[in-house]
Scaffold this motif. Structure first.
Motif, short mmCIF file in Angstrom:
data_model
loop_
_atom_site.label_atom_id
_atom_site.label_comp_id
_atom_site.label_asym_id
_atom_site.label_seq_id
_atom_site.Cartn_x
_atom_site.Cartn_y
_atom_site.Cartn_z
N GLY A 107 0.88 -1.14 -0.07
CA GLY A 107 -0.20 -0.04 -0.10
C GLY A 107 0.78 1.32 -0.09
N GLY A 108 2.04 1.17 -0.28
CA GLY A 108 3.07 2.46 -0.23
C GLY A 108 3.78 2.54 1.18
N PRO A 126 7.54 5.94 5.89
CA PRO A 126 6.78 6.33 4.48
C PRO A 126 7.88 6.24 3.45
N ALA A 127 9.30 6.10 3.50
CA ALA A 127 10.38 6.09 2.64
C ALA A 127 11.38 5.76 3.28
N ALA A 128 12.63 5.34 2.72
CA ALA A 128 13.88 4.96 3.51
C ALA A 128 14.97 5.25 2.71
N ILE A 129 15.93 5.81 3.51
CA ILE A 129 17.46 6.18 2.59
C ILE A 129 18.69 5.62 3.08
N LEU A 130 19.18 4.86 2.02
CA LEU A 130 20.52 4.34 2.55
C LEU A 130 21.64 5.22 2.65
N ALA A 131 22.21 5.42 3.64
CA ALA A 131 23.33 6.36 3.62
C ALA A 131 24.53 5.64 4.46
N THR A 132 24.79 4.77 4.21
CA THR A 132 25.61 3.57 4.97
C THR A 132 27.15 3.98 4.86
N GLY A 133 27.63 4.59 3.66
CA GLY A 133 28.94 4.84 3.33
C GLY A 133 29.49 3.50 3.01
N PHE A 134 30.89 3.30 3.40
CA PHE A 134 31.76 2.29 3.16
C PHE A 134 32.71 1.80 4.25
#
Length: 336
Positions: A107-108, A126-134
């Motif tokens: 459903g979103g 509601p949304a996700a951001i991957l900002a894991t670097g390395f």
């Protein structure tokens, strides 16, 4: 409402994760950073006396000037600056919380699978951001003995190694800086470089310094060297002259890092080409998984030298605007 249900989920609480949360806050959208360690953990574990190659004006985020007396800030100055940005924007961080997978909801929005101290939990966002670097994924040598206690995958300080034999493996910035710092703390340093020479990417004030120490014999260096095995007291390696053993009370294999490709794959993100670049929309930075966005160095796949804070910091605004258009059209309209 479960904790985090109404907040955008950000994986990682480094400079990029903080920038994403701050940019979302500027658009009236709540977010939370899930961090498997603690706020700015990767930066905290940088070498104690490190100075940034980038200048302060290329390191600021969220429109907050980076005030520093020197053009190239120190590790401590960067820690203080990014923490102050997080505090200024009220960035929420859940430490010691590992994100294991993210999956789109019918459903979103997305489901976020997390684990903290052995307890698994599922959140909705509601949304996700991957900002894991390395920085959390050092490259491995692939040789016997590399998991012995004397092997250190991160270099923090040379102080404990005064008067001891130390082997540094690598020919780029991390290895070059560690070799010099260990030497100046009184360690007997052997540097093993796989290439025929030091990388041209070594900081311009570090490279000649190290080359001079090598020419003077203060630091032993072997080029075109391949590590064969690590024992409790030495490193066995080969170079064009044959096979050698370097005495070692500590070994630092500083040969680079890679993104957490396993996490990307668990999230269903497609990895493309020989560089394993995660699939994404160049305009919004949304991945091939609806509602999952990518920020920072992970966008370059194995080519981690292409994206740093100075050119990755703009990803936060791009992603925040895209999420605002999807979740809060009125906020996006105000932004215009």
């Amino acid at each position: 409402m479960p904790d985090g249900a109404a907040r955008v989920a950000i994986v990682g609480a480094g400079p990029t994760g903080i920038a994403c949360a701050a940019e979302l806050a500027r658009r009236g959208i709540e977010a939370v950073c899930y961090e498997k360690a603690f706020l700015l953990d990767s930066l905290y574990h940088f070498p104690e006396e490190m100075r940034w190659f980038s200048t302060r004006d290329l390191l600021d985020i969220a429109g907050v000037p980076f005030a520093s007396p020197e053009p190239h800030p120190t590790r401590l100055e960067a820690l203080a600056y990014y923490r102050s940005v997080a505090e200024r924007f009220g960035v929420a961080v859940e430490p010691e919380t590992e994100v294991r997978a993210i999956r789109p909801r019918a459903g979103g929005g997305v489901d976020v699978e997390t684990a903290r101290r052995g307890h698994a939990e599922r959140r909705t966002a509601p949304a996700a951001i991957l900002a894991t670097g390395f920085f959390g994924n050092p490259r491995r040598l692939g040789v016997p003995g590399e998991d012995r206690p004397l092997v250190h995958r991160r270099y923090v300080s040379g102080y404990p190694f005064h008067g001891r034999d130390v082997v540094v493996i690598g020919g780029k910035n991390s290895a070059a800086e560690a070799a010099l710092d260990l030497y100046r703390h009184g360690a007997r340093v052997t540097l093993l470089v796989r290439a025929p020479q030091l990388s041209d990417r070594v900081k311009y004030w570090i490279k000649p310094d190290l080359e001079n120490r090598i020419r003077a014999g203060a630091i032993r260096a072997f080029f075109e060297a391949r590590v064969v095995e690590i024992s409790d007291e030495s490193v066995l390696f080969e170079d064009p002259a044959g096979r050698h053993a370097a005495a070692a009370a500590a070994v630092f294999p500083l040969i680079g890092y890679t993104p957490d490709f396993a996490l990307l794959e668990r999230c269903g993100i497609r990895l493309e080409g020989p560089s394993r670049v995660p699939a994404h929309d160049a305009e919004t930075l949304e991945s091939n998984v609806p509602g999952v966005y990518l920020a920072g160095a992970i966008l370059a796949g194995t080519e981690i030298g292409k994206i740093f804070i100075e050119n990755g910091r703009h990803h936060a605004g791009t992603i925040a605007s895209a999420i605002a258009r999807r979740l809060a059209p009125e906020a996006a309209e105000r932004e215009r």
